[in-house]
Design an enzyme around this catalytic site. Structure first.
Site, PDB file in Angstrom:
ATOM      1  N   GLN A   1       3.579 -31.388   6.326  1.00  0.00           N
ATOM      2  CA  GLN A   1       4.176 -31.595   5.005  1.00  0.00           C
ATOM      3  C   GLN A   1       5.567 -30.974   4.953  1.00  0.00           C
ATOM      4  O   GLN A   1       5.753 -29.809   5.294  1.00  0.00           O
ATOM      5  CB  GLN A   1       3.322 -30.981   3.895  1.00  0.00           C
ATOM      6  CG  GLN A   1       3.884 -31.371   2.528  1.00  0.00           C
ATOM      7  CD  GLN A   1       3.142 -30.756   1.361  1.00  0.00           C
ATOM      8  OE1 GLN A   1       3.109 -29.549   1.212  1.00  0.00           O
ATOM      9  NE2 GLN A   1       2.544 -31.600   0.529  1.00  0.00           N
TER      10      GLN A   1
ATOM     11  N   CYS B   1       5.935 -28.970  -6.241  1.00  0.00           N
ATOM     12  CA  CYS B   1       5.974 -27.519  -6.410  1.00  0.00           C
ATOM     13  C   CYS B   1       6.453 -27.140  -7.828  1.00  0.00           C
ATOM     14  O   CYS B   1       7.536 -27.530  -8.241  1.00  0.00           O
ATOM     15  CB  CYS B   1       6.889 -26.912  -5.347  1.00  0.00           C
ATOM     16  SG  CYS B   1       6.967 -25.129  -5.466  1.00  0.00           S
TER      17      CYS B   1
ATOM     18  N   LYS C   1       3.610 -36.753  -2.063  1.00  0.00           N
ATOM     19  CA  LYS C   1       2.734 -36.067  -3.020  1.00  0.00           C
ATOM     20  C   LYS C   1       3.587 -35.584  -4.186  1.00  0.00           C
ATOM     21  O   LYS C   1       4.662 -35.020  -3.981  1.00  0.00           O
ATOM     22  CB  LYS C   1       2.045 -34.886  -2.357  1.00  0.00           C
ATOM     23  CG  LYS C   1       1.244 -34.048  -3.344  1.00  0.00           C
ATOM     24  CD  LYS C   1       0.082 -33.372  -2.667  1.00  0.00           C
ATOM     25  CE  LYS C   1      -0.708 -32.511  -3.617  1.00  0.00           C
ATOM     26  NZ  LYS C   1      -0.044 -31.231  -3.833  1.00  0.00           N
TER      27      LYS C   1
ATOM     28  N   ALA D   1       0.331 -23.841   0.919  1.00  0.00           N
ATOM     29  CA  ALA D   1       1.149 -22.782   1.497  1.00  0.00           C
ATOM     30  C   ALA D   1       0.349 -21.481   1.601  1.00  0.00           C
ATOM     31  O   ALA D   1      -0.357 -21.099   0.664  1.00  0.00           O
ATOM     32  CB  ALA D   1       2.372 -22.566   0.624  1.00  0.00           C
TER      33      ALA D   1
HETATM   34  C1  FMN Z   1      -2.225 -21.269  -3.010  1.00  0.00           C
HETATM   35  C2  FMN Z   1      -1.785 -22.697  -3.179  1.00  0.00           C
HETATM   36  C3  FMN Z   1      -0.802 -23.202  -2.365  1.00  0.00           C
HETATM   37  C4  FMN Z   1      -0.396 -24.520  -2.500  1.00  0.00           C
HETATM   38  N1  FMN Z   1       0.538 -25.013  -1.654  1.00  0.00           N
HETATM   39  C5  FMN Z   1       0.828 -26.328  -1.674  1.00  0.00           C
HETATM   40  C6  FMN Z   1       1.691 -26.899  -0.702  1.00  0.00           C
HETATM   41  O1  FMN Z   1       2.229 -26.210   0.186  1.00  0.00           O
HETATM   42  N2  FMN Z   1       1.906 -28.236  -0.763  1.00  0.00           N
HETATM   43  C7  FMN Z   1       1.320 -29.031  -1.738  1.00  0.00           C
HETATM   44  O2  FMN Z   1       1.529 -30.250  -1.746  1.00  0.00           O
HETATM   45  N3  FMN Z   1       0.530 -28.509  -2.667  1.00  0.00           N
HETATM   46  C8  FMN Z   1       0.262 -27.187  -2.648  1.00  0.00           C
HETATM   47  N4  FMN Z   1      -0.595 -26.680  -3.575  1.00  0.00           N
HETATM   48  C9  FMN Z   1      -1.171 -27.568  -4.614  1.00  0.00           C
HETATM   49  C10 FMN Z   1      -2.471 -28.205  -4.147  1.00  0.00           C
HETATM   50  O3  FMN Z   1      -2.268 -28.973  -2.983  1.00  0.00           O
HETATM   51  C11 FMN Z   1      -3.052 -29.121  -5.209  1.00  0.00           C
HETATM   52  O4  FMN Z   1      -2.135 -30.155  -5.486  1.00  0.00           O
HETATM   53  C12 FMN Z   1      -3.363 -28.414  -6.506  1.00  0.00           C
HETATM   54  O5  FMN Z   1      -3.956 -27.158  -6.271  1.00  0.00           O
HETATM   55  C13 FMN Z   1      -4.306 -29.262  -7.381  1.00  0.00           C
HETATM   56  O6  FMN Z   1      -5.422 -29.661  -6.649  1.00  0.00           O
HETATM   57  P1  FMN Z   1      -6.833 -28.874  -6.751  1.00  0.00           P
HETATM   58  O7  FMN Z   1      -7.273 -28.955  -8.193  1.00  0.00           O
HETATM   59  O8  FMN Z   1      -7.735 -29.610  -5.802  1.00  0.00           O
HETATM   60  O9  FMN Z   1      -6.564 -27.480  -6.348  1.00  0.00           O
HETATM   61  C14 FMN Z   1      -0.988 -25.348  -3.486  1.00  0.00           C
HETATM   62  C15 FMN Z   1      -1.966 -24.820  -4.323  1.00  0.00           C
HETATM   63  C16 FMN Z   1      -2.375 -23.516  -4.182  1.00  0.00           C
HETATM   64  C17 FMN Z   1      -3.451 -22.999  -5.098  1.00  0.00           C
END
Ligand code: FMN
Length: 366
Positions: free
Chosen positions: A54, A85, A125, A2
Site C-alpha cells: 500500500q 488517512c 482505498k 500501519a
Molecule cells: C492502527 C490502525 C492503523 C491503520 N493503518 C491503515 C493504513 O496504513 N492504511 C489503510 O488503508 N488503513 C489503515 N487503517 C484503517 C483500516 O484499514 C480500516 O479502514 C478502518 O479501521 C475501518 O475498518 P475496520 O472497521 O475493519 O477496522 C488503520 C486502522 C488502524 C486502527
C-alpha cells in the site's frame, strides 16, 4: 494497517486463512528515496505469494516513480493506493482523506499509478469524504474506474467521523450501484465472518476489507475464508467460528513474537512491538491484570515463553467477551484542512506547497 500488518503479522494471518494481506502504508516519497525504513516495510516473506503493497502519496510524479520502481524491480504483485488517512497532521496539509476533494489531483495520482503499474493491478482505498457535506467517494470511485483500477475499497466513514459510530454501509451500496462494472470492496465494522457475509448480502460488494477485527485474532481469516467461499457457492451461512482456548491464543501470541523477531532482526524490538497486541489477544480471557502487565514488560522471547507457560491452557473461548469492537474507536472530530481548501475542487497554486508537506509529515510507515 500501519504499525500492525508487517510481514510478521501477515504471515501469521495467512497461516490461519486465505485473503489478500496488504502491507502497512508506505509513503511514495520515502520509497523513491529508498529510506531504510521503507525498504524494510516493502519486504515480503517467500510464503507471501501475492505481494501487496500500500502506497500513500500526494504527488503524481512521485507516485509514478514509486510504482515504477516496485514493478521494474519485481517487488510487488498488487499496489493499493491509500486515500483514507484521517490523521489531523496529514489532512491539515491536504493529504490523506482530504485529498480526493481535489478531484483533478486525485485523478492524476491514480492515473499515474495505473500507467506506471502496467499489468500489475492497482486498487484504491478511500473514505466517504471529508464530512457529511463534502462527500467525495462517488466522484473518486468513478475517476478511479476511469483510470483503470482493478477495485475500489470504501471505508464507509468520513474523515470527520474518524473511527467513531457505525460505518455507513448504505454508502457502500451506493458505490456498488455507481460502479457496476468495477470490483467494489466494503470496509468498516467487520468484526466476524457473519458481519462480512451480511455486508456482502446487504450491499452487493465483491469482497470485504478488514481492519481492526483481526487485531489479536488471526484466526478471523479462517472464519472469513469459510464463510465467504460458502456465500459465493450460495450456501446458507453457518455461525461456527474459530473458538481458540487460552492455549491456542498463547501459541499464536508466541508465534507472532517469533515472527516479529525475524522481521525486525532484533528480539528486544520485537518484544516491545508485541506489547500493543497484548490487550487484543487476551480480550475476554480471565488472565488478570498482573499477567498482562508482566507480558507488556517482557524483553526476551524466553521471558514471554515462561509467562505464557503459567497460563491454564484449557481455559475455553470466552465467546462474546472476546468478540465485537476492538482497537481504535474514539469520537468524531472536525477535519483539519488547509485554509480555503473547500472553496474549490481543483488544486490551486496556493495549496501546492502545503501539500508537499502532507507527505513529509508522515514517516516511512506512518
Ligand atoms: C492502527 C490502525 C492503523 C491503520 N493503518 C491503515 C493504513 O496504513 N492504511 C489503510 O488503508 N488503513 C489503515 N487503517 C484503517 C483500516 O484499514 C480500516 O479502514 C478502518 O479501521 C475501518 O475498518 P475496520 O472497521 O475493519 O477496522 C488503520 C486502522 C488502524 C486502527
Amino acid at each position: 494497517m500501519a504499525g500492525i500488518t508487517n510481514t510478521a503479522f501477515r504471515r501469521l494471518c495467512r497461516e490461519h486463512g486465505g485473503g489478500l494481506f496488504i502491507s502497512e502504508m508506505i509513503t511514495s516519497r520515502a520509497l523513491v528515496e529508498r529510506t531504510p525504513e521503507s525498504m524494510r516495510l516493502i519486504k515480503h516473506h517467500p510464503s507471501e505469494e501475492i505481494r501487496s503493497i500500500q502506497l500513500y502519496g500526494v504527488d503524481p510524479k512521485t507516485i509514478y516513480d514509486a510504482v515504477k520502481m516496485l514493478v521494474d524491480e519485481d517487488r510487488a504483485d498488487h499496489i493499493d493506493l491509500n486515500f483514507g488517512c484521517p490523521v489531523p497532521k496529514v489532512t491539515k496539509k491536504g493529504g490523506g482523506a482530504a485529498l480526493p476533494w481535489k478531484s483533478d489531483l486525485f485523478a492524476s495520482i491514480v492515473n499515474a499509478a495505473v500507467k506506471a503499474a502496467g499489468d500489475t493491478p492497482v486498487t484504491v482505498k478511500m473514505r466517504k469524504g471529508i464530512d457529511g457535506d463534502h462527500l467525495t467517494y462517488l466522484d473518486a470511485g468513478r475517476a478511479a474506474r476511469d483510470a483503470g483500477v482493478t477495485a475500489v475499497a470504501l471505508h464507509a466513514r468520513t474523515a470527520e467521523d474518524y473511527y467513531s459510530g457505525q460505518a455507513d454501509w448504505n454508502a457502500i451500496s451506493n458505490l456498488r450501484q455507481a460502479l457496476p462494472d468495477t470490483q467494489v470492496l466494503g470496509n468498516g465494522d467487520i468484526w466476524s465472518a457473519a458481519d462480512a457475509v451480511q455486508m456482502m448480502k446487504q450491499t452487493g460488494v465483491d469482497g470485504v476489507v478488514v481492519g481492526r477485527g483481526c487485531l489479536g485474532r488471526p484466526w478471523l481469516f479462517a472464519d472469513l475464508e469459510k464463510a465467504i467461499m460458502g456465500f459465493l457457492r450460495g450456501e446458507e451461512f453457518s455461525t461456527s467460528t474459530a473458538a481458540p482456548n487460552l492455549g491456542e491464543v498463547a501459541d499464536a501470541f508466541y508465534r507472532h513474537a517469533q515472527l516479529l523477531t525475524e522481521f525486525f532482526e532484533d528480539e528486544g524490538r520485537a518484544c516491545r512491538d508485541i506489547r500493543k497486541h497484548v490487550a487484543w489477544y487476551f480480550k475476554g480471557y480471565p488472565v488478570g491484570g498482573e499477567f498482562r502487565a508482566q507480558l507488556s514488560l517482557a524483553s526476551t522471547l524466553s521471558e514471554i515463553h515462561d509467562l505464557l507457560n503459567t497460563l491454564d491452557r484449557d481455559l475455553p473461548y470466552p465467546k462474546e467477551e472476546a468478540e465485537g469492537p476492538r482497537g481504535r474507536l474514539g469520537s468524531a472530530k472536525a477535519c483539519s484542512l488547509p485554509d480555503r481548501w473547500l472553496e474549490s475542487r481543483e488544486l490551486g497554486d496556493n495549496h501546492r506547497k502545503e501539500l508537499e508537506l502532507a507527505e513529509l509529515s508522515v514517516s516511512g510507515g506512518v
